[in-house]
Write an enzyme that holds these catalytic residues in place. Structure first.
Site, short mmCIF file in Angstrom:
data_model
loop_
_atom_site.label_atom_id
_atom_site.label_comp_id
_atom_site.label_asym_id
_atom_site.label_seq_id
_atom_site.Cartn_x
_atom_site.Cartn_y
_atom_site.Cartn_z
N ARG A 31 4.00 -28.66 17.74
CA ARG A 31 5.40 -28.88 17.37
C ARG A 31 5.60 -30.31 16.88
NH1 ARG A 31 6.19 -24.67 15.83
NH2 ARG A 31 3.99 -24.45 16.30
N ASP B 200 7.77 -10.74 9.83
CA ASP B 200 7.58 -12.11 10.28
C ASP B 200 7.04 -12.11 11.72
OD1 ASP B 200 7.73 -14.85 10.31
OD2 ASP B 200 9.87 -14.92 10.74
N GLU B 201 6.35 -13.14 12.11
CA GLU B 201 5.85 -13.28 13.49
C GLU B 201 5.15 -12.00 13.96
OE1 GLU B 201 5.93 -16.10 14.92
OE2 GLU B 201 7.81 -17.16 14.54
N GLN C 237 -0.56 -18.25 18.07
CA GLN C 237 0.77 -18.54 18.58
C GLN C 237 1.39 -17.33 19.27
OE1 GLN C 237 3.41 -21.27 16.33
NE2 GLN C 237 1.91 -21.03 14.72
N LYS D 143 4.65 -20.93 6.53
CA LYS D 143 4.77 -19.50 6.72
C LYS D 143 6.10 -18.96 6.18
CE LYS D 143 6.37 -18.31 10.45
NZ LYS D 143 6.99 -17.76 11.66
N THR D 144 7.18 -19.60 6.60
CA THR D 144 8.49 -19.12 6.17
C THR D 144 8.65 -19.27 4.67
OG1 THR D 144 9.29 -19.91 8.28
CG2 THR D 144 10.94 -19.24 6.69
#
Length: 783
Positions: free
Chosen positions: A626, A247-248, A278, A59-60
DNA sequence: TAACCCATCTTTTTT
DNA sequence: AGATGGGTTA
C-alpha cells in the site's frame, strides 16, 4: 493440455494481430498511454483473457480502458457489457473512471455493478420462475440470523446449544459454494444440532419463500437455479452480454464463479482481472483456485501478467516481493519498477515495549512527517485486528492529531437506522414479518414477548404473516385488553401511513412515521450520551432518502448498498484494518502489531494451517504494497489481549523480509524498548539483552529463506500439513524449552504457577493468582 | 416490564 | 477489559 499462451513481457509482436490492428489506424491516445502489457490486455478483446495484475500495476486502468476501447471501436454498446465488481465503491469508481474516458455514454452501462446488484436485477425479472414474487425482500445478516433463530426454535432445538450464528455461518458457507440443500455432501454439517443442519437449511429456505425473501447468498444461488432450469433465459443473457469483465477475480467464491461460467458460455468473451497474491478473503469463501483453474475452464485463454509497478519504491517492492515469495501456492509474478528513486528509503522495522509505546512512537513519527510538510491524508496505519485501533485513537486524541477510522460499524447497521428502516419496510411491504417484529415494541408499547409469540402461533397455524395475524387478533378477545389497544393503534397507524404512500413525498412520510410512532420521542427522552447522535443519524437518513424517487426505490437501494460515502475533506491520518486497505495507497504506511499470534493471527493458523498462514502472508504483502514511499513495520514486546498482558514473539514475517531492503531501527527511547537492558520491569529476558533483529537475521528460518532465494528455488513443497505445521512451530520458536510439564515456575508479573503444556519455547502456565496464560519461557524462571 | 447480574466471547467484512 | 445477550429478580 490446453493451448494457452502465457505472455510475460509482450510488445505487439511484429506481424501479430495487435501490430496489424495498430497499424491499421492511428492509435487512440488512451491506448497510447498504456505500457505494452496493459495495451495487450486492452486490445485482446475477444476470447477468454486472464490478467494477473500485481499490486500497483494499473489494474483498474486496464479494466476501464478496456471498456472504453470496446465502446470506441464499436464492438459493443454500453448495455452489452457486463462488468462485475465486489463492492459498490469499486463499481462507483469504475463508472466514474470510464466516464472520464468516454463521457456521458457511460450512463448506458446498465450492467456495471456488484455481483449482488446484477444478480438482483436478473432475479427480479424472472422471480416467478424460481418461486418468488418480483417484489421480494432482501434480508441482511441481522434479519437472516433472527429468522434462523426462529427456524431452530421451531424445530424444537436448543438455540443456546446450537446458536443461530453458527448455523448462519454454515449455510452461508454452503451458499458460497453454490450448494442447495440436496447438494450438501453428507456429514458436511458436522455435529451441528446432531446432524440436523441440512434439515434446518431446508426449513430456512422454506421460510424465506413464505416471506418472499432472499438472503445475500440466495441472490446468486437463485440465479444459478434460474439459468440451469431455464436455458432459454440463460440464452437471452448470452445474447445480451457481448463482453464480460470481472474485477478482483481472486475474491470470487464458487457460486460467483459458477455464475460467471454459465454466462460466459455464450460468447466466451470474458476478461478476469485479479492478483492471487492479494487474495485475503478465503475465510469468507473466496477461492484462489478460481484463478488457478481459469485456463482449464477456458481453453485457449490468454494470460497476461502485469508486473510493472507504478506505485512503490524499489525498496518497498523488494521487501514485499521477497516476503510473498515464501508462499507456495501462487502463480508467481515478479514486480519491478522503473522508477528512478535515489531518495528511496528502506522499509523500517522498529520495536516497542508495548502497544501504548507503539502508538506513542508512531504518533511522533507522524508529527515529524507533518512538520516536514507531509499531509496526514497521505499516511495510514494498517492494523491486523480492529482492537489495535484503540491505542492509536487514544494517543491521537491526546496529541490532538486528526485521524479517521475507516470501516467500523456502517451507517445502515446502526440500531436507530435499522429500526427506522423497519418501520418503512412494514409500510411498504406489509408482510415483512421480520421488520414488524423488530419494531412492534420499539418504542415500548406493552406488546411483549408473550403477545408476539401469540401472533406467531396464530400466524403459523393459518399460514399467514404475523402482520395479518395482528390485524385479525385485535378483533378477538384472545389478547389482553391493554395489549389489544396498543396493537390496534399500531396497526391503524400503519394503515394510515400506507395510505399516504405515493400521495405525499416519501421523505415527508418518513418523518411522519418516525414522529407519530413515537420513535423520535423515544430517543429524545433517552438520557444516554449517544442519543443525540442517533437523532442526528435519523435526520441524515431522511436527508439521504431525498436522492431517491420513492420509498420503494430507497428500500431497494439500501438493501444492497449498505455503505455510504463519508467523504471527509479534512486532513487526517487513516486508521483501518489491512483488509479494508486493499485497493488503496498512501505515501506512508505504518504497520503495527507484527507479532506471532496477532499477525499471523493465531486463529488463522489453528483453523486453516498452512493455507491460513499463506493468507496471512498475503495480507502482509497487501500491507507493504500500500506504501508508495515509506513503510514502517512495528512490533510490541507486550500487548494486552482480552484484558491480560501477553508477551510476544516477533512475527515470523519479519524474518522473511530481505535485509537488503530493510532498516532495523534501534530503539533509543527511554520508554524501555527491547535493547534497553534491564529497564523493563519484566526482569531479565532475552529481549532485554540483545537486539532481536540482529538475532533475527541469523535464525534458521531466515537463513533458509535466503538460501532458497539465492538458489532461485521456491521453498520445498510439502504435502503433509502436519509436517508443515511442525516446521512452522520450529521456525517461530527457535530453541527447545528446557522446562518440563508440571514444573513450578516464577513470572515477574504473574507470580508462581505450574507448567501445563509446552510448545517449543511457549509455555502454558497455570498461575496461582493470574490464571492460565501462554508465556515465552524466557519470561519465567525456575523456582 | 424494566432493572440487574452473570456468563461468554472476543480476526478479518461485503453484499 | 468490555461488550453483549440471556436469565433472573423486583
Amino acid at each position: 493440455m490446453t493451448a494457452s499462451s502465457d505472455i510475460t513481457a509482450p510488445g505487439p509482436r511484429p506481424g501479430g494481430i495487435a501490430a496489424r490492428a495498430l497499424g491499421a489506424k492511428p492509435i487512440p491516445d488512451y491506448v497510447a498511454r498504456l505500457n505494452p502489457e496493459q495495451r495487450l490486455a486492452v486490445e485482446t478483446t475477444d476470447g477468454p483473457v486472464l490478467v494477473l495484475a500485481g499490486a500497483g500495476t494499473g489494474k483498474t486502468r486496464v479494466l476501464t480502458t478496456r471498456i472504453a476501447h470496446l465502446l470506441a471501436t464499436g464492438k459493443a454498446h454500453p448495455s452489452q457489457i457486463l462488468a462485475v465488481t465486489f463492492t459498490n465503491k469499486a463499481a462507483r469508481e469504475m463508472r466514474h473512471r470510464i466516464g472520464d474516458l468516454i463521457g456521458p455514454s457511460v450512463e448506458g452501462m446498465n450492467w456495471l455493478g456488484t455481483f449482488h446488484s446484477i444478480g438482483v436485477k436478473i432475479l427480479r425479472r424472472h422471480a416467478e420462475l424460481v418461486g418468488l414474487k418480483s417484489s421480494f425482500t432482501i434480508l441482511d445478516t441481522d434479519d437472516q440470523i433472527r429468522l434462523m433463530k426462529q427456524v431452530i426454535q421451531a424445530e424444537g432445538i436448543d438455540e443456546k446449544r446450537w446458536p443461530a450464528k453458527q448455523l448462519a455461518a454454515l449455510i452461508d458457507g454452503w451458499k458460497n459454494r453454490g450448494l442447495v440443500p440436496k447438494d450438501v455432501p453428507p456429514g458436511d454439517g458436522g455435529s451441528f444440532a446432531n446432524g440436523k443442519a441440512v434439515k434446518l437449511y431446508i426449513a430456512y429456505q422454506e421460510r424465506l419463500k413464505v416471506l418472499n425473501a432472499c438472503d445475500f447468498g440466495d441472490l446468486l444461488l437463485e440465479n444459478l437455479r434460474l439459468f440451469r432450469e431455464h436455458p432459454d433465459v440463460l440464452k437471452e443473457y448470452h445474447q445480451r452480454f457481448h463482453y464480460m469483465l470481472v474485477d478482483e477475480y481472486q475474491d470470487t467464491n464458487v457460486a460467483q464463479y459458477l455464475w460467471l461460467r454459465l454466462l460466459a458460455q455464450g460468447r466466451r468473451n470474458i476478461c478476469c482481472v485479479g492478483d492471487d497474491d492479494q487474495s485475503i478473503y478465503g475465510w469468507r469463501g473466496a477461492e484462489v483456485d478460481n484463478i488457478l483453474r481459469f485456463e482449464k475452464d477456458f481453453p485457449g485463454a490468454v494470460v497476461i501478467r502485469l508486473e510493472r509497478n507504478y506505485r512503490s519504491t524499489s525498496h518497498i517492492l523488494g521487501a514485499a516481493s521477497h516476503l510473498i515469495a515464501h508462499n507456495q501456492g501462487r502463480l508467481g509474478k515478479t514486480l519491478f519498477t522503473e522508477a528512478n528513486d535515489p531518495d528511496s528509503v528502506k522499509v523500517q522495522v522498529s520495536s516497542s515495549w508495548d502497544s501504548e509505546e507503539e502508538a506513542r512512537a508512531i504518533g511522533e513519527k507522524i508529527e515529524d512527517l507533518q512538520r516536514q510538510g507531509h499531509r496526514l491524508n497521505d499516511m495510514a496505519i494498517l492494523v491486523r485486528a480492529s482492537f489495535q485501533m484503540r491505542s492509536f485513537e487514544d494517543r491521537f486524541i491526546t496529541l490532538g492529531l486528526n485521524y479517521r477510522v475507516i470501516g467500523g460499524p456502517r451507517f445502515y447497521e446502526r440500531q436507530e437506522i435499522r429500526d427506522a428502516l423497519a418501520y418503512f419496510r412494514v409500510v411498504a411491504q406489509p408482510a415483512d414479518d421480520l421488520a414488524f417484529e423488530r419494531i412492534v415494541n420499539t418504542p415500548r408499547r406493552g406488546i411483549g414477548d408473550t403477545s408476539i409469540k401469540l401472533l406467531y402461533d396464530y400466524g403459523r397455524s393459518r399460514g399467514i404473516p404475523i402482520t395479518q395475524a395482528a390485524e385479525e387478533l385485535v378483533q378477538t378477545e384472545e389478547v389482553k385488553a391493554k395489549t389489544r389497544t396498543a396493537l390496534r393503534d399500531l396497526m391503524a397507524s400503519f394503515e394510515r401511513w400506507r395510505g399516504k404512500l405515493g400521495t405525499i413525498k416519501h421523505t415527508e412520510l418518513a418523518e411522519i412515521i418516525l414522529d407519530e410512532s413515537g420513535y423520535t420521542e423515544m430517543w429524545q427522552q433517552d438520557r444516554s450520551a449517544d442519543a443525540p447522535g442517533r437523532l442526528e443519524n435519523l435526520k441524515e437518513l431522511i436527508r439521504s432518502m431525498d436522492e431517491f424517487e420513492s420509498m420503494e426505490g430507497f428500500l431497494e437501494h439500501i438493501a444492497l448498498v449498505m455503505d455510504k460515502d463519508n467523504a471527509e475533506n479534512q486532513d487526517a491520518v487513516s486508521i483501518m484494518t489491512l483488509h479494508s486497505a486493499k485497493g488503496l495507497e498512501f505515501e506512508t504506511v505504518f504497520l503495527p502489531g507484527w507479532e506471532e499470534g496477532l499477525f499471523p493471527h493465531q486463529r488463522a493458523l489453528d483453523e486453516s494451517g498452512r493455507a491460513g498462514l499463506e493468507e496471512e502472508r498475503r495480507l502482509a504483502y497487501v500491507g507493504i504494497t500500500r506504501a508508495k514511499k515509506r513503510a514502517s513495520i512495528w512490533f510490541a514486546s507486550n500487548r494486552r489481549i482480552h484484558g491480560l498482558w501477553q508477551s510476544n514473539v516477533p512475527s515470523r514475517f519479519l524474518d522473511e523480509l530481505p535485509e537488503k531492503h530493510v532498516d532495523v531501527v534501534e530503539q533509543t527511547s527511554n520508554y524501555g524498548g527491547y535493547n534497553v537492558g534491564g529497564v523493563g520491569n519484566y526482569g531479565a529476558s532475552r529481549f532485554d539483552r540483545a537486539d532481536p533483529f540482529q538475532n533475527t537475521y541469523s535464525t534458521p528460518g531466515w537463513q533458509r529463506a535466503q538460501a532458497n532465494r539465492a538458489a532461485g528455488a521456491k521453498p520445498a513443497a510439502k504435502s503433509n500439513t502436519r509436517l508443515i505445521e511442525g516446521e512452522l512451530i520450529a521456525k517461530s520458536t527457535g530453541s527447545k524449552s528446557d522446562y518440563a510439564i508440571g514444573e513450578r515456575v516464577f513470572h515477574q508479573k504473574f507470580g508462581y504457577g505450574h507448567i501445563e503444556d509446552i510448545e517449543g519455547n511457549k509455555l502454558t502456565v497455570a498461575f496461582e493468582k493470574a490464571g492460565t496464560k501462554k508465556v515465552v519461557d524466557s519470561f519465567v524462571s525456575k523456582n
